[in-house]
Design a protein around this motif. Structure first.
Motif, PDB file in Angstrom:
ATOM      1  N   VAL A   1       0.841  -1.207   0.000  1.00  0.00           N
ATOM      2  CA  VAL A   1       0.000   0.000   0.000  1.00  0.00           C
ATOM      3  C   VAL A   1       0.872   1.252   0.000  1.00  0.00           C
ATOM      4  CG1 VAL A   1      -1.610   1.367   1.387  1.00  0.00           C
ATOM      5  CG2 VAL A   1      -1.988  -1.085   1.096  1.00  0.00           C
ATOM      6  N   THR A   2       1.933   1.249   0.802  1.00  0.00           N
ATOM      7  CA  THR A   2       2.828   2.401   0.870  1.00  0.00           C
ATOM      8  C   THR A   2       3.509   2.639  -0.474  1.00  0.00           C
ATOM      9  OG1 THR A   2       3.243   1.943   3.208  1.00  0.00           O
ATOM     10  CG2 THR A   2       4.787   3.420   2.101  1.00  0.00           C
ATOM     11  N   LEU A   3       3.933   1.563  -1.137  1.00  0.00           N
ATOM     12  CA  LEU A   3       4.533   1.698  -2.471  1.00  0.00           C
ATOM     13  C   LEU A   3       3.536   2.303  -3.451  1.00  0.00           C
ATOM     14  CD1 LEU A   3       6.494  -1.670  -2.989  1.00  0.00           C
ATOM     15  CD2 LEU A   3       7.467   0.614  -2.713  1.00  0.00           C
ATOM     16  N   ALA A   4       2.288   1.816  -3.417  1.00  0.00           N
ATOM     17  CA  ALA A   4       1.266   2.311  -4.342  1.00  0.00           C
ATOM     18  C   ALA A   4       0.966   3.784  -4.104  1.00  0.00           C
ATOM     19  CB  ALA A   4      -0.014   1.479  -4.194  1.00  0.00           C
ATOM     20  N   LEU A   5       0.847   4.176  -2.835  1.00  0.00           N
ATOM     21  CA  LEU A   5       0.572   5.583  -2.514  1.00  0.00           C
ATOM     22  C   LEU A   5       1.734   6.477  -2.931  1.00  0.00           C
ATOM     23  CD1 LEU A   5      -1.051   5.269   1.033  1.00  0.00           C
ATOM     24  CD2 LEU A   5      -2.177   5.958  -1.081  1.00  0.00           C
TER      25      LEU A   5
ATOM     26  N   VAL B   1       6.731  19.404  -2.872  1.00  0.00           N
ATOM     27  CA  VAL B   1       6.851  18.652  -1.619  1.00  0.00           C
ATOM     28  C   VAL B   1       6.210  17.272  -1.769  1.00  0.00           C
ATOM     29  CG1 VAL B   1       6.079  18.527   0.783  1.00  0.00           C
ATOM     30  CG2 VAL B   1       7.004  20.663  -0.111  1.00  0.00           C
ATOM     31  N   SER B   2       5.097  17.213  -2.500  1.00  0.00           N
ATOM     32  CA  SER B   2       4.402  15.943  -2.690  1.00  0.00           C
ATOM     33  C   SER B   2       5.239  14.969  -3.512  1.00  0.00           C
ATOM     34  CB  SER B   2       3.055  16.185  -3.382  1.00  0.00           C
ATOM     35  OG  SER B   2       2.187  16.931  -2.547  1.00  0.00           O
ATOM     36  N   ILE B   3       5.966  15.480  -4.502  1.00  0.00           N
ATOM     37  CA  ILE B   3       6.826  14.604  -5.308  1.00  0.00           C
ATOM     38  C   ILE B   3       7.932  14.009  -4.438  1.00  0.00           C
ATOM     39  CG2 ILE B   3       8.503  14.527  -7.196  1.00  0.00           C
ATOM     40  CD1 ILE B   3       6.865  16.667  -8.610  1.00  0.00           C
ATOM     41  N   VAL B   4       8.590  14.875  -3.666  1.00  0.00           N
ATOM     42  CA  VAL B   4       9.646  14.399  -2.764  1.00  0.00           C
ATOM     43  C   VAL B   4       9.062  13.423  -1.742  1.00  0.00           C
ATOM     44  CG1 VAL B   4      11.329  15.069  -1.007  1.00  0.00           C
ATOM     45  CG2 VAL B   4      11.035  16.483  -3.044  1.00  0.00           C
ATOM     46  N   GLY B   5       7.902  13.768  -1.188  1.00  0.00           N
ATOM     47  CA  GLY B   5       7.243  12.892  -0.220  1.00  0.00           C
ATOM     48  C   GLY B   5       6.875  11.550  -0.827  1.00  0.00           C
ATOM     49  N   GLY B   6       6.438  11.559  -2.085  1.00  0.00           N
ATOM     50  CA  GLY B   6       6.103  10.321  -2.778  1.00  0.00           C
ATOM     51  C   GLY B   6       7.307   9.406  -2.920  1.00  0.00           C
ATOM     52  N   LEU B   7       8.449   9.994  -3.254  1.00  0.00           N
ATOM     53  CA  LEU B   7       9.677   9.203  -3.373  1.00  0.00           C
ATOM     54  C   LEU B   7      10.080   8.603  -2.019  1.00  0.00           C
ATOM     55  CD1 LEU B   7      11.777  11.472  -5.776  1.00  0.00           C
ATOM     56  CD2 LEU B   7      10.859   9.208  -6.273  1.00  0.00           C
ATOM     57  N   LEU B   8       9.915   9.385  -0.964  1.00  0.00           N
ATOM     58  CA  LEU B   8      10.245   8.878   0.368  1.00  0.00           C
ATOM     59  C   LEU B   8       9.273   7.773   0.796  1.00  0.00           C
ATOM     60  CD1 LEU B   8      11.218  12.145   2.296  1.00  0.00           C
ATOM     61  CD2 LEU B   8      12.696  10.489   1.169  1.00  0.00           C
ATOM     62  N   LEU B   9       8.017   7.886   0.351  1.00  0.00           N
ATOM     63  CA  LEU B   9       7.050   6.824   0.636  1.00  0.00           C
ATOM     64  C   LEU B   9       7.445   5.532  -0.083  1.00  0.00           C
ATOM     65  CD1 LEU B   9       3.533   8.537   0.496  1.00  0.00           C
ATOM     66  CD2 LEU B   9       4.679   7.579   2.485  1.00  0.00           C
ATOM     67  N   LEU B  10       7.890   5.671  -1.333  1.00  0.00           N
ATOM     68  CA  LEU B  10       8.368   4.507  -2.074  1.00  0.00           C
ATOM     69  C   LEU B  10       9.533   3.847  -1.335  1.00  0.00           C
ATOM     70  CD1 LEU B  10       8.267   5.831  -5.766  1.00  0.00           C
ATOM     71  CD2 LEU B  10       6.959   3.918  -4.849  1.00  0.00           C
TER      72      LEU B  10
ATOM     73  N   SER C   1      10.122   4.056   1.869  1.00  0.00           N
ATOM     74  CA  SER C   1       9.582   3.432   3.088  1.00  0.00           C
ATOM     75  C   SER C   1       8.937   2.088   2.783  1.00  0.00           C
ATOM     76  CB  SER C   1       8.547   4.360   3.736  1.00  0.00           C
ATOM     77  OG  SER C   1       9.131   5.587   4.127  1.00  0.00           O
ATOM     78  N   GLY C   2       8.243   2.011   1.647  1.00  0.00           N
ATOM     79  CA  GLY C   2       7.620   0.758   1.252  1.00  0.00           C
ATOM     80  C   GLY C   2       8.636  -0.347   1.035  1.00  0.00           C
ATOM     81  N   LEU C   3       9.775   0.006   0.435  1.00  0.00           N
ATOM     82  CA  LEU C   3      10.842  -0.969   0.220  1.00  0.00           C
ATOM     83  C   LEU C   3      11.392  -1.488   1.550  1.00  0.00           C
ATOM     84  CD1 LEU C   3      12.830   0.750  -2.684  1.00  0.00           C
ATOM     85  CD2 LEU C   3      11.241  -1.173  -2.857  1.00  0.00           C
TER      86      LEU C   3
ATOM     87  N   ILE D   1       9.681  -1.561   4.499  1.00  0.00           N
ATOM     88  CA  ILE D   1       8.653  -2.388   5.141  1.00  0.00           C
ATOM     89  C   ILE D   1       8.636  -3.794   4.546  1.00  0.00           C
ATOM     90  CG2 ILE D   1       6.172  -2.655   5.523  1.00  0.00           C
ATOM     91  CD1 ILE D   1       5.965   0.418   5.490  1.00  0.00           C
ATOM     92  N   LEU D   2       8.874  -3.884   3.233  1.00  0.00           N
ATOM     93  CA  LEU D   2       8.866  -5.171   2.547  1.00  0.00           C
ATOM     94  C   LEU D   2      10.209  -5.904   2.648  1.00  0.00           C
ATOM     95  CD1 LEU D   2       6.902  -4.148  -0.676  1.00  0.00           C
ATOM     96  CD2 LEU D   2       6.078  -5.618   1.167  1.00  0.00           C
ATOM     97  N   ASN D   3      11.154  -5.288   3.353  1.00  0.00           N
ATOM     98  CA  ASN D   3      12.494  -5.883   3.512  1.00  0.00           C
ATOM     99  C   ASN D   3      13.189  -6.116   2.174  1.00  0.00           C
ATOM    100  OD1 ASN D   3      12.574  -6.127   6.395  1.00  0.00           O
ATOM    101  ND2 ASN D   3      11.149  -7.849   6.231  1.00  0.00           N
ATOM    102  N   ILE D   4      12.931  -5.209   1.225  1.00  0.00           N
ATOM    103  CA  ILE D   4      13.573  -5.312  -0.086  1.00  0.00           C
ATOM    104  C   ILE D   4      14.897  -4.548  -0.098  1.00  0.00           C
ATOM    105  CG2 ILE D   4      13.376  -4.711  -2.531  1.00  0.00           C
ATOM    106  CD1 ILE D   4      10.364  -5.122  -2.278  1.00  0.00           C
ATOM    107  N   LYS D   5      14.866  -3.325   0.417  1.00  0.00           N
ATOM    108  CA  LYS D   5      16.056  -2.484   0.417  1.00  0.00           C
ATOM    109  C   LYS D   5      15.913  -1.418   1.491  1.00  0.00           C
ATOM    110  CE  LYS D   5      19.788  -0.350  -1.197  1.00  0.00           C
ATOM    111  NZ  LYS D   5      21.149  -0.927  -1.100  1.00  0.00           N
ATOM    112  N   ASP D   6      16.902  -1.323   2.363  1.00  0.00           N
ATOM    113  CA  ASP D   6      16.911  -0.273   3.381  1.00  0.00           C
ATOM    114  C   ASP D   6      17.655   0.928   2.808  1.00  0.00           C
ATOM    115  OD1 ASP D   6      16.933   1.346   5.553  1.00  0.00           O
ATOM    116  OD2 ASP D   6      18.013  -0.021   6.888  1.00  0.00           O
TER     117      ASP D   6
END
Length: 229
Positions: free
Chosen positions: A40-44, A184-193, A195-197, A199-204
């Motif tokens: 969900v975080t990746l999608a948002l 700000v939303s673009i930067v925030g979107g990238l940070l959400l992506l 964060s999603g990685l 949470i999924l233990n793909i990449k810290d």
């Protein structure tokens, strides 16, 4: 403000539920819920980027903001400082858990960008997502450290409430240009992506270290108004 209230309620519910269940929570269920929230975080994050890319008139600003923000965050060692702070405050099991949970609830893209979007656009989607994630997290913390972990709800309410109030007042006074919110939303979107990685233990990606990137568009627009260009 309703998003923050829901987020606070979810932490309270999770803390009490976790305390009641103690350590009987199924690890597979925990992992399944975290995986769902990661997706969900990746999608948002992706949606936030795509929608605002089309509105942006400064396509290079988010790149510069992310790059400089990552460098500043690394130099300040934000993630390391938070880890060391949590390690120092472990005089008791509850204190350790409460410190860790408060940091987890408050220091994240959803918990920072969410209240701003709620105050400016009335969009609580990101806070509801954060509330769901915190519900899972607080349940686990409650089962591990006890019902005292519920005090973290008060910390989160004050944190998100303050951000929401400042954003609301600035927006009401027309101090927040629409173009600034787009960047700000673009930067925030990238940070959400990012964060999603995590949470999924793909990449810290050390998302916490990149949080200064959110100040990039703000500083740019302040300089723009000051220099008159």
């Amino acid at each position: 403000m309703i998003g923050t209230i829901v987020n606070t309620a979810c932490i309270l519910i999770g803390s009490f539920a976790g305390s009641f269940l103690q350590k009987k929570l199924d690890t597979r269920l925990q992992n399944a819920l975290y995986n769902a929230m990661g997706l969900v975080t990746l999608a948002l994050g992706a949606n936030m980027c795509v929608v605002n890319f089309a509105k942006s008139t400064l396509p290079v600003l988010f790149i510069v903001s992310i790059a400089l923000g990552a460098v500043v965050g690394m130099k300040l060692d934000i993630a390391g400082r938070i880890d060391r702070y949590a390690a120092r405050h472990d005089a008791s099991k509850l204190a350790q858990g409460l410190t860790a949970s408060c940091l987890l609830y408050c220091i994240g893209t959803l918990s920072i960008v969410g209240p701003v979007l709620s105050a400016v656009y009335g969009n609580n989607t990101y806070l509801y997502t954060n509330a769901t994630l915190d519900l899972v997290t607080s349940t686990i913390f409650g089962a591990t450290y006890g019902v005292g972990i519920a005090w973290g709800a008060l910390v989160l309410f004050c944190w998100q409430g303050s951000i929401w109030l400042v954003a609301y007042l600035l927006h009401s006074g027309n101090f927040i240009p629409e173009a600034l919110m787009v960047e700000v939303s673009i930067v925030g979107g990238l940070l959400l992506l990012s964060s999603g990685l995590v949470i999924l233990n793909i990449k810290d990606c050390k998302t916490i270290n990149m949080l200064p990137a959110l100040l990039g568009p703000v500083i740019f627009f302040l300089l723009k108004d000051w220099l008159g260009f």
